[in-house]
Design an enzyme around this catalytic site. Structure first.
Site, PDB file in Angstrom:
ATOM      1  CG  ASP A 165       0.114  -4.149   2.852  1.00 20.67           C
ATOM      2  OD1 ASP A 165       0.527  -3.525   1.855  1.00 20.67           O
ATOM      3  OD2 ASP A 165      -0.346  -3.586   3.864  1.00 20.67           O
ATOM      4  CG  HIS A 180      -0.357   0.215   2.522  1.00 19.64           C
ATOM      5  ND1 HIS A 180      -0.111  -0.813   3.407  1.00 19.64           N
ATOM      6  CD2 HIS A 180       0.048   1.332   3.154  1.00 19.64           C
ATOM      7  CE1 HIS A 180       0.417  -0.327   4.513  1.00 19.64           C
ATOM      8  NE2 HIS A 180       0.521   0.972   4.381  1.00 19.64           N
ATOM      9  CB  SER A 196       3.309   1.487   6.178  1.00 15.98           C
ATOM     10  OG  SER A 196       2.122   1.695   6.900  1.00 15.98           O
TER      11      SER A 196
END
Length: 590
Positions: free
Chosen positions: A168, A137, A246
Site C-alpha cells: 500500500d 489506494h 492515508s
C-alpha cells in the site's frame, strides 16, 4: 474488519486520543515551575520538623512563597516555540488530489463514474535520494494526480512512478521544479518501541488545513494489509486515523518519520485502533524500486502450514520433546519451493532462526512475531536456507524465494478486468474485487461456497491457470432458457478443460462442430448452436451497447471477435453469416 477504499483513505470514527509532546522542551503543563504548589515528598530518612515558637507563641518560620503565575503570554510563547519545531517537519507533508475511474467488475466493458479524492503524502530522503510518497489506494486507477504543499495555493501535476499494492505504498514525482523549492525532506527513523509517543500528520476529513493527532504505539506485529491482502509488519497506534490521513507521515518525538498512516480497524467494539506502515516496509519498497525500477512485490514460500503445538502430533513426526517447527500441509505448484519442499515436511528453521510450534520467531527483546516476517524482509529472487525434518531426518535445503500465483487473486494490479462474450454468455476471471462487486463487503462469507473454497484452499497448478466464471447470461435467442445461471465456474468447453480465459476464447473462436458445449460447476451444462454464435454475439453487443466482445488484452493477442465480415454485415442491416475462424486451438496459452 480492516477497510480501505481507493482514494478515500480510511473511514474511522473520530476518537479522543492521548497527546504526545513532540517539542524537545516539556510544555508548561508538564514542567514544574519555581514555587509550584503541591505536596512534596520528605527527604528519604528525614523527619518532619516543626518550627520553634517565639516568645509570644507564634511560629518563627517564614511564610511560603506564592507560586509564580503562568500568564497567557507564557503559554503563547511556549506554543509558538512548539509550532516552530513542528513546522519544519509539517512543511514536508503535502495534500494529494486524485481523480479515479475504476472498472466495473460486474460489467467489465464499462467503467464507473469518475470520482475525486483527497489524501496525504510527504517528501522524504532515503539513501541520499528524495522521494514523494503516499498510499497506493490513494492513487488507484487514477486518471489525474495533483499535489499541493502546505501554505501554497498552487496545485502541481504529479506522475505515479511506482505502485506497491502489496504494501500500500505509491511513489510520485513532480516535473515542475518550483514544487521542490524550499522542501526539506524528512528523515526516516527506527522502528519505535511500545508506548513510544507518535503523531499522525495529514489532511483528514473535517477541514482543509493540516491536522495533527497524537497517541502512543500500542502493538507491533505482522498484520493483514487490507488493500493488498498481504501479511506484513505493521505498527498499531491509538491516534485517530481518519479518511484523508492515508499516506501521511507518522512522527516520533525526535521529528523523524517512523511510518505511513494507511488503515484503521472499525467496528462497534473498536476504539482508536489505527495502523502504520513501518520504516522497514517502506525501505523494502524503495530499495526494490532502486533495484528493479518498479515493484516486484514481497516474496513468499508458497506453502500452507499447520501449528504443531500438540505433543501427539510432534511424536507422530518423530520429533523430540524439545523439538519445534510447523507442519507443511501443501506447496503452491507455482512457487520455486515446489520442487524442494513436500507436504508432511516439518519446517524447523528459516535462515538459522528457530521456528516455534505456533509459527513465531523471536523479535527484539521479549517479543515474538510470525515467521513470515523473516521472509518478507527478503526480495524476490533471494536465496534462503531451510532446516526441514523429513521422515525423521533433519535436512538442510536451499530455496529461491518467489512470488507465487493465486487461483483467486486479491487484486489485478490496477489493470482492466478481462472478459469474453459468446452469444449472451459473459465470461470473466474470478478475483476478489469481482466477488466484492457481486456480493459486497461481506463477499468472504456471501460468495458461492465453491468459489470461496478455491479462494481459500486451492493453488493454481500453473502460472497460466485462471478461474474462469460464467458471470451472467444476457438475453438473446441463442441462450434462451439460461438466463438464471450466473457466477458459476466454467470447467470444460467441448470436453476440454479450460485453463484460462484466453484458452476459452481460442477454443470458441476455432469451434467447427455444430454445438458449443460449456460444462459448469454443479454439473450444469450450457449448449449453444455454433452457426448462431456470431450473429447472436453481435445482437447482444448492439442491444447492450457493448463496444467489444472481448477485453483489450484478448483482442491484442487473438484479434477481433466476432469476425470482421459478420460485423460488417450487421452494420449493413443484413443477417450476419456464421464465419469459420482460423484453425482451432485446443491447447492452453503460455
Amino acid at each position: 474488519m480492516l477497510l480501505s477504499r481507493s482514494g478515500l483513505g480510511i473511514r474511522h470514527a473520530l476518537r479522543e486520543s492521548c497527546p504526545v509532546q513532540l517539542c524537545p522542551r516539556r510544555s508548561l503543563c508538564c514542567k514544574a515551575s519555581p514555587g509550584e504548589v503541591g505536596p512534596r515528598k520528605p527527604k528519604r530518612g528525614g523527619k518532619s520538623v516543626q518550627p520553634a515558637p517565639d516568645d509570644n507563641g507564634h511560629s518563627t518560620s517564614t511564610p511560603p512563597e506564592r507560586p509564580a503565575k503562568i500568564t497567557l503570554e507564557d503559554i503563547a510563547v511556549e506554543e509558538e516555540a512548539e509550532e516552530q519545531f513542528l513546522a519544519q517537519y509539517m512543511n514536508s507533508c503535502i495534500k494529494v488530489y486524485a481523480i479515479h475511474t475504476e472498472p466495473n467488475y460486474s460489467l467489465p466493458w464499462q467503467r464507473k463514474r469518475q470520482m475525486n479524492s483527497t489524501s496525504s503524502g510527504f517528501v522524504a530522503v532515503h539513501e541520499g535520494k528524495t522521494y514523494l510518497l503516499t498510499n497506493a489506494h490513494s492513487v488507484d486507477y487514477h486518471t489525474q494526480v495533483k499535489v499541493k504543499k502546505r501554505g501554497d495555493d498552487r496545485k502541481f501535476l504529479a506522475r505515479v512512478v511506482s505502485i506497491g499494492i502489496d504494501c500500500d505504498i505509491a511513489l510520485l514525482d513532480v516535473d515542475d521544479a518550483e514544487f521542490w523549492e524550499g522542501v526539506m525532506p524528512l528523515q526516516f527513523g527506527p522502528l519505535p518501541r511500545l508506548q513510544d509517543g507518535v503523531a499522525v500528520v495529514g489532511y483528514p476529513i473535517g477541514g482543509d488545513t493540516i491536522s495533527v493527532t497524537a497517541g502512543v504505539v500500542s502493538r507491533i506485529e505482522v498484520t493483514d494489509y487490507s488493500h493488498g491482502s498481504t501479511d506484513l509488519l505493521a505498527i498499531q497506534i491509538d491516534a485517530a486515523i481518519n479518511g484523508g490521513n492515508s499516506g501521511g507521515p507518522v512522527f516520533n518525538s525526535a521529528g523523524q518519520c517512523v511510518g505511513i498512516a494507511f488503515q484503521a480497524l472499525v467496528g462497534e467494539d473498536v476504539e482508536n485502533v489505527g495502523y502504520v506502515i513501518p520504516t522497514p516496509v517502506v525501505h523494502h519498497f524503495l530499495n526494490d524500486y532502486m533495484r528493479t525500477g518498479g515493484f516486484s512485490g514481497f516474496p513468499a514460500l508458497g506453502i500452507q502450514w499447520q501449528r504443531m503445538e500438540s505433543e501427539a502430533l510432534r511424536r507422530a513426526y518423530s520429533m523430540g520433546a524439545s523439538s519445534k517447527g510447523v507442519l507443511v500441509r501443501g506447496v503452491n505448484p507455482t512457487s520455486d519451493a515446489a520442487g524442494v519442499l513436500r507436504p508432511d515436511d516439518v519446517l524447523v528453521r528459516f535462515d538459522g532462526v528457530e521456528i516455534s510450534g505456533d509459527g513465531t520467531v523471536p523479535f527484539r527483546t521479549g517479543e515474538r512475531i510470525a515467521f513470515s516476517y523473516l521472509i518478507s524482509n527478503k526480495y524476490v529472487g533471494d536465496e534462503c536456507e531451510l532446516a526441514v525434518l523429513r521422515g525423521g531426518q533433519l535436512m538442510q535445503l536451499q530455496v529461491k524465494l518467489s512470488k507465487p500465483g493465486q487461483l483467486v487473486p486479491p487484486h489485478i494490479g490496477n489493470q482492466d478486468p478481462s472478459y469474453f462474450i459468446a452469444a449472451g454468455l459473459v465470461f470473466t476471471v474470478a478475483c476478489e474485487p469481482y466477488l466484492q462487486s457481486e456480493y459486497g463487503r461481506e463477499y468472504g462469507t456471501q460468495s458461492p461456497v465453491r468459489l470461496l473454497d478455491r479462494m481459500y484452499h486451492h493453488f493454481p497448478q500453473s502460472r497460466e491457470e485462471e478461474l474462469v466464471v460464467l458471470s451472467q447470461v444476457l438475453a438473446c435467442d441463442a441462450t434462451l432458457g439460461y438466463e438464471d445461471i450466473y457466477n458459476v465456474q466454467l470447467l470444460r468447453f467441448n470436453g476440454t478443460p479450460v485453463v484460462n480465459l484466453r484458452h476459452l476464447a481460442e477454443m470458441v473462436a476455432g469451434c467447427r462442430v455444430p454445438y458449443c458445449r460449456f460444462d459448469l460447476e454443479y454439473n450444469e451444462v450450457v449448449v449453444v448452436e455454433t452457426d448462431k454464435l456470431h450473429a447472436s454475439t453481435l445482437d447482444v453487443m448492439a442491444s447492450h451497447s457493448i463496444p467489444a466482445a472481448m477485453s483489450s488484452n484478448l483482442r491484442t493477442a487473438l484479434g477481433p471477435w466476432p469476425a470482421a465480415a459478420a460485423a460488417a454485415a450487421m452494420e449493413a442491416g443484413a443477417a450476419a453469416p456464421a464465419q469459420a475462424p482460423a484453425a482451432a486451438v485446443a491447447s492452453p496459452s503460455v
